[in-house]
Design an enzyme around this catalytic site. Structure first.
Site, PDB file in Angstrom:
ATOM      1  N   PHE A 289      10.293   0.457  10.528  1.00 32.30           N
ATOM      2  CA  PHE A 289      11.301   1.332   9.915  1.00 32.30           C
ATOM      3  C   PHE A 289      12.723   0.887  10.228  1.00 32.30           C
ATOM      4  O   PHE A 289      13.661   1.658  10.122  1.00 32.30           O
ATOM      5  CB  PHE A 289      11.101   2.790  10.350  1.00 32.30           C
ATOM      6  CG  PHE A 289       9.677   3.248  10.332  1.00 32.30           C
ATOM      7  CD1 PHE A 289       8.934   3.168   9.164  1.00 32.30           C
ATOM      8  CD2 PHE A 289       9.072   3.748  11.462  1.00 32.30           C
ATOM      9  CE1 PHE A 289       7.612   3.584   9.131  1.00 32.30           C
ATOM     10  CE2 PHE A 289       7.743   4.157  11.436  1.00 32.30           C
ATOM     11  CZ  PHE A 289       7.016   4.073  10.263  1.00 32.30           C
TER      12      PHE A 289
ATOM     13  N   GLY B 179       3.623  -3.089   7.444  1.00 33.25           N
ATOM     14  CA  GLY B 179       2.785  -2.070   6.827  1.00 33.25           C
ATOM     15  C   GLY B 179       3.066  -1.885   5.358  1.00 33.25           C
ATOM     16  O   GLY B 179       2.459  -1.038   4.694  1.00 33.25           O
TER      17      GLY B 179
ATOM     18  N   ASN C 110       2.071  -4.338  -7.140  1.00 33.59           N
ATOM     19  CA  ASN C 110       0.777  -3.758  -6.792  1.00 33.59           C
ATOM     20  C   ASN C 110       0.935  -2.242  -6.779  1.00 33.59           C
ATOM     21  O   ASN C 110       1.520  -1.679  -5.849  1.00 33.59           O
ATOM     22  CB  ASN C 110       0.311  -4.257  -5.417  1.00 33.59           C
ATOM     23  CG  ASN C 110      -1.073  -3.763  -5.043  1.00 33.59           C
ATOM     24  OD1 ASN C 110      -1.442  -2.632  -5.306  1.00 33.59           O
ATOM     25  ND2 ASN C 110      -1.849  -4.632  -4.401  1.00 33.59           N
ATOM     26  N   PRO C 111       0.446  -1.540  -7.790  1.00 28.24           N
ATOM     27  CA  PRO C 111       0.620  -0.085  -7.849  1.00 28.24           C
ATOM     28  C   PRO C 111       0.047   0.654  -6.652  1.00 28.24           C
ATOM     29  O   PRO C 111       0.564   1.710  -6.268  1.00 28.24           O
ATOM     30  CB  PRO C 111      -0.116   0.302  -9.139  1.00 28.24           C
ATOM     31  CG  PRO C 111      -0.163  -0.939  -9.958  1.00 28.24           C
ATOM     32  CD  PRO C 111      -0.253  -2.069  -8.984  1.00 28.24           C
TER      33      PRO C 111
ATOM     34  N   THR D  25      -0.239  -0.450  -3.292  1.00 28.67           N
ATOM     35  CA  THR D  25       0.637  -0.542  -2.130  1.00 28.67           C
ATOM     36  C   THR D  25       2.012   0.046  -2.433  1.00 28.67           C
ATOM     37  O   THR D  25       2.670   0.601  -1.544  1.00 28.67           O
ATOM     38  CB  THR D  25       0.784  -1.996  -1.659  1.00 28.67           C
ATOM     39  OG1 THR D  25       1.278  -2.807  -2.731  1.00 28.67           O
ATOM     40  CG2 THR D  25      -0.557  -2.550  -1.199  1.00 28.67           C
TER      41      THR D  25
ATOM     42  N   GLN E 231       3.975   3.050  -0.441  1.00 30.50           N
ATOM     43  CA  GLN E 231       5.348   2.984   0.053  1.00 30.50           C
ATOM     44  C   GLN E 231       6.163   4.206  -0.363  1.00 30.50           C
ATOM     45  O   GLN E 231       6.902   4.782   0.430  1.00 30.50           O
ATOM     46  CB  GLN E 231       6.024   1.716  -0.469  1.00 30.50           C
ATOM     47  CG  GLN E 231       5.641   0.460   0.274  1.00 30.50           C
ATOM     48  CD  GLN E 231       6.207   0.459   1.683  1.00 30.50           C
ATOM     49  OE1 GLN E 231       7.392   0.266   1.895  1.00 30.50           O
ATOM     50  NE2 GLN E 231       5.351   0.695   2.653  1.00 30.50           N
TER      51      GLN E 231
ATOM     52  N   LYS F  41      11.755  -5.318  -7.853  1.00 25.52           N
ATOM     53  CA  LYS F  41      12.751  -4.792  -6.938  1.00 25.52           C
ATOM     54  C   LYS F  41      12.032  -4.151  -5.752  1.00 25.52           C
ATOM     55  O   LYS F  41      10.939  -3.613  -5.898  1.00 25.52           O
ATOM     56  CB  LYS F  41      13.619  -3.739  -7.633  1.00 25.52           C
ATOM     57  CG  LYS F  41      14.401  -4.249  -8.844  1.00 25.52           C
ATOM     58  CD  LYS F  41      15.174  -3.119  -9.493  1.00 25.52           C
ATOM     59  CE  LYS F  41      15.971  -3.578 -10.698  1.00 25.52           C
ATOM     60  NZ  LYS F  41      16.705  -2.457 -11.349  1.00 25.52           N
ATOM     61  N   GLY F  42      12.669  -4.181  -4.596  1.00 26.89           N
ATOM     62  CA  GLY F  42      12.062  -3.588  -3.409  1.00 26.89           C
ATOM     63  C   GLY F  42      11.942  -2.086  -3.517  1.00 26.89           C
ATOM     64  O   GLY F  42      12.760  -1.425  -4.157  1.00 26.89           O
TER      65      GLY F  42
ATOM     66  N   GLU G  94      12.731   1.615   0.536  1.00 29.20           N
ATOM     67  CA  GLU G  94      13.684   2.683   0.817  1.00 29.20           C
ATOM     68  C   GLU G  94      13.784   3.736  -0.281  1.00 29.20           C
ATOM     69  O   GLU G  94      14.059   4.907  -0.015  1.00 29.20           O
ATOM     70  CB  GLU G  94      15.080   2.085   1.035  1.00 29.20           C
ATOM     71  CG  GLU G  94      15.433   1.794   2.472  1.00 29.20           C
ATOM     72  CD  GLU G  94      15.090   0.388   2.925  1.00 29.20           C
ATOM     73  OE1 GLU G  94      15.347   0.057   4.085  1.00 29.20           O
ATOM     74  OE2 GLU G  94      14.547  -0.385   2.121  1.00 29.20           O
TER      75      GLU G  94
END
Length: 748
Positions: free
Chosen positions: A248, A475, A640-641, A643, A647, A710-711, A714
């Site tokens: 984190f 993770g 990957n839907p 994972t 998130q 895109k990440g 967050e």
């Protein structure tokens, strides 16, 4: 054969649930010794006496390191900057007698067993000369100052210059609101506590060698830290971190147990393990306390004409840790007259540290609750107000257009799934039995960054693909999505592909943070596989008898473990047969991937979200329960839907925690965080979490990176606290600006 975009199960899942996965403090090492850290008990002053005699008298205790006897091989005079270091002078453990914050490590006991080291630590006597300390940010708000400028501001830009005249526009606005927010500090508390196992590998030509298993979000960062601090060469230090039990952001910087373990191993010429206790997890890094003031002015039709957003945050006395807190307001809303301001106040604390959505979740809560308050003043639907002031460009970045932005669709799909159209806008109007029911929503935004990274791809003689990069997996599913990218790019069955990470013997990668790993390392994996395909093609066309001898690379495709002619797929060679042409040796490539600097200058790149929340509030007890929530996410291509959803759900849970529970309580008399355990530092349990739903809005972006991804680490968190706070207002009619929204704040 397409794996990208498919819900592939975690490739590392079995190792984790069976215990095969090893973490930093779990590696079996012969002749291992154990270090136990002694923490200081005052917030400011100096050590006047350390008596280790009782501890040293115990059989099996090897030594007690203090500032008085620490080895002089460490480069204490060097201000080393790790990859996530803010401007200033990094903390140096055991440097001298000065105490800079409560909980500071003042000694390290090393013994043959952990139990002995812990017991011996209780016998060490430390005396102090205490000085007056300052840890209360709210008592010093008038002393805020401008942050120092450093390399960190390239990633964390300071607020832009004021736009127009916000004060004049605010005075003329027919409708306006003001809000004052106080956000308390929070601590990361990943499940795996920080530990370092340093294996002393002996000496070669008078030079010591070490293999280090470290809890870190970037093995190369820890390696560079050890190299610089102890004056070693890179070949003397290998850092391995294949699994991380949560981070984190807490593992972005090397923490003091790494320094202490290496120092002890180097001095004793023994392998040493140092692990921190849960209480000691509260002695480094935290989300900083931040106080914000927001003002919005608007025309009667809802057009926002004035914006003022200011923040002051706590930092340490030795570093200027900064966050992007107020800039998000300018990115979300294109206001003609706006002032954004961010200041710091140095206190007697350890430097704050990036914590999931650093600055973003803090600033978003302030602007999005202000938007909700303005919507009520205007008697306007909160979604309608946001659409009215929808920004098509980022004025904080010289009016750059967004590389992509499907936020409107997030609003539409999220509202439809949630049932927003049936909302009764009147506060306190909806009850369910004896509890009040409230609905709230908020917008989220986060960076879509991409960094430099390298990767290696090796195709073995038996047709197995080995891809590696020295990144981390905290993770998030990095192992899995990199395997998918490699398999897809090479046209190979996914069971023939293995991705490895977390080892400084692998190609360089940045720390895993900022939601940039998928785009950064993923682009490097894609690039190296593309380069490997070209190498294989060259091998295949060498022979005059080859069916590809006169072919061009553009004329071939890779699929089903073969290379074939695009126009005539029946003409093909297996990848195994191609590798056999390499003299019985594997074929490998190492490639570098980095963003195009010209593209960086042209576009503003972000993920967006819309969160919709329902709460139940018990007026008698003051309890708030999030009964259901929907997050609609626009994050480019979803690799990957499965994972990705994990998130976002994790972020939503943290949003509930952030809004309702998490708070590190400081007793300013002692300058110490008092609830330094998981019994009193409150976080959600399963009974607190109910119906959470995720929508991935289709979004195409050919600018952010070759994958179009895109990440998402967050973005699932950012909007949730504001949406919850807005729902609490809708339920109760009471606007609670400070976080967390605890029972006392609801009742009183």
């Amino acid at each position: 054969m397409t794996y990208i975009g498919q819900p592939v199960k975690r490739v590392d899942g079995r190792d984790k649930v069976t215990g095969k996965a090893k973490y930093a403090a779990e590696f079996n090492v012969p002749d291992l010794t154990y270090g136990y850290v002694i923490s200081g008990t005052i917030a400011k002053g100096k050590i006047t006496r350390i008596d280790s005699s009782k501890a040293l008298a115990l059989p099996g205790v090897l030594t007690v390191f203090t500032h008085e006897n620490r080895p002089h091989t460490a480069w204490f005079d060097m201000s080393y900057k790790d990859q996530d270091a803010p401007p200033g002078s990094p903390f140096r453990p055991l440097h001298d007698a000065k105490i800079k914050y409560s909980g500071q490590p003042v000694a390290l006991v090393v013994a043959e067993t952990f139990e002995l080291a812990r017991y011996a630590a209780s016998l060490v006597e430390v005396s102090y000369d205490e000085e007056t300390h300052e840890t209360d940010l709210e008592a010093h708000l008038s002393e805020g100052r401008e942050p120092s400028i450093g390399m960190a501001t390239l990633i964390k830009p300071l607020p832009p210059k004021p736009r127009g005249d916000a004060d004049a526009a605010m005075a003329q606005a027919p409708v306006s609101i003001k809000a004052h927010h106080v956000h308390g500090p929070q601590h990361h508390n990943p499940m795996e506590m920080f530990g370092t196992t340093v294996v002393y590998e002996g000496e070669k030509k008078g030079k010591p060698y070490f293999t280090i298993y470290d809890k870190t979000q970037g093995a190369p960062n820890s390696q560079l830290y050890v190299k610089q601090i102890f004056g070693l060469s890179l070949d003397q230090v290998r850092v391995i971190s294949p699994y991380v039990g949560g981070g984190f952001g807490s593992g972005l910087r090397p923490q003091y147990q790494l320094f202490l373990a290496v120092m002890a191993a180097k001095e004793l010429k023994r392998s040493v393990r140092v692990t921190l206790t849960r209480q000691q997890m509260f002695t480094f890094g935290h989300r900083p306390q931040t106080v914000q003031d927001v003002e919005l002015g608007a025309a009667a039709d809802g057009t926002i004409t004035a914006l003022k957003h200011g923040a002051i945050a706590a930092t340490s006395q030795f570093e200027d840790y900064t966050e992007v807190v107020v800039n998000w307001s300018g990115m979300l809303y294109d206001v003609p007259d706006a002032t954004l301001e961010y200041k710091l106040k140095s206190l007697d604390l350890y430097s704050p540290l990036d914590m999931r959505a650093p600055g973003g979740v803090t600033g978003d809560h302030a602007i999005e609750t202000a938007m909700d308050a303005l919507a009520y003043e205007l008697n306007m639907d909160p979604v309608e107000l946001r659409l009215k002031n929808y920004s098509e460009k980022d004025w904080t970045e010289d009016d750059k257009p967004f590389s992509s932005k499907e936020l409107r669709e997030c609003f539409r799909q999220g509202a439809e799934r949630f049932g927003w159209a049936s909302r009764n806008p009147e506060p306190r109007a909806t009850k369910r039995g004896d509890v009040l029911v409230g609905w709230g929503m908020a917008t989220g935004i986060w960076d879509a960054s991409r960094m430099f990274a390298r990767a290696e791809a090796l195709l073995t003689v038996n047709g197995k693909l080995r891809v590696s990069s020295a990144t981390a997996d905290i993770g998030t599913g990095t192992y899995t999505i990199m395997t998918q990218i490699a398999a897809d790019t090479m046209g190979m069955p996914i069971e023939d592909v293995i991705f490895r990470l977390g080892d400084t013997d692998m190609p360089m990668a940045p720390i895993q943070g900022g939601s940039w790993t998928a785009s950064t390392v993923g682009s490097a994996v894609k690039q190296v596989c593309e380069d490997l395909k070209k190498t294989l093609f060259k091998l295949a066309r060498k022979s005059s008898q080859s069916p590809f001898h006169n072919a061009d690379f553009k004329e071939v495709i890779f699929r089903n473990g073969q290379m074939a002619l695009r126009e005539n797929p029946s003409i093909a060679m297996s990848l195994t047969d191609i590798v056999s042409l390499n003299g019985g040796r594997a074929v490998s490539e190492t490639s570098t991937s980095m963003p195009n600097p010209l593209e960086l200058k042209k576009y503003s790149r972000h993920t967006h979200s819309a969160a919709f929340v329902e709460v139940e509030v018990d007026e008698d007890l003051g309890t708030v329960t999030v009964t259901r929530a929907v997050s609609a996410i626009a994050a480019g291509k979803i690799l990957n839907p499965r994972t990705a959803r994990s998130q976002i759900i994790g972020g939503m849970v943290w949003g509930i925690s952030h809004a309702l529970q998490e708070d590190s309580k400081m007793d300013h008399r002692y300058g110490r965080f008092m609830n330094h355990n998981l019994a009193e530092y409150h976080m959600p349990v399963c009974a607190d979490i109910h119906d959470l739903d995720v929508i991935f809005v289709e979004e195409h972006d050919e600018i952010v990176n070759p994958l179009g991804a895109k990440g998402i680490g967050e973005i699932g968190l950012v909007a949730m606290p504001a949406a919850i706070a807005n729902a609490v207002f809708h339920a109760t009619g009471k606007r609670i600006y400070d976080l967390p929204i605890t029972i006392d704040r609801v009742l009183y």
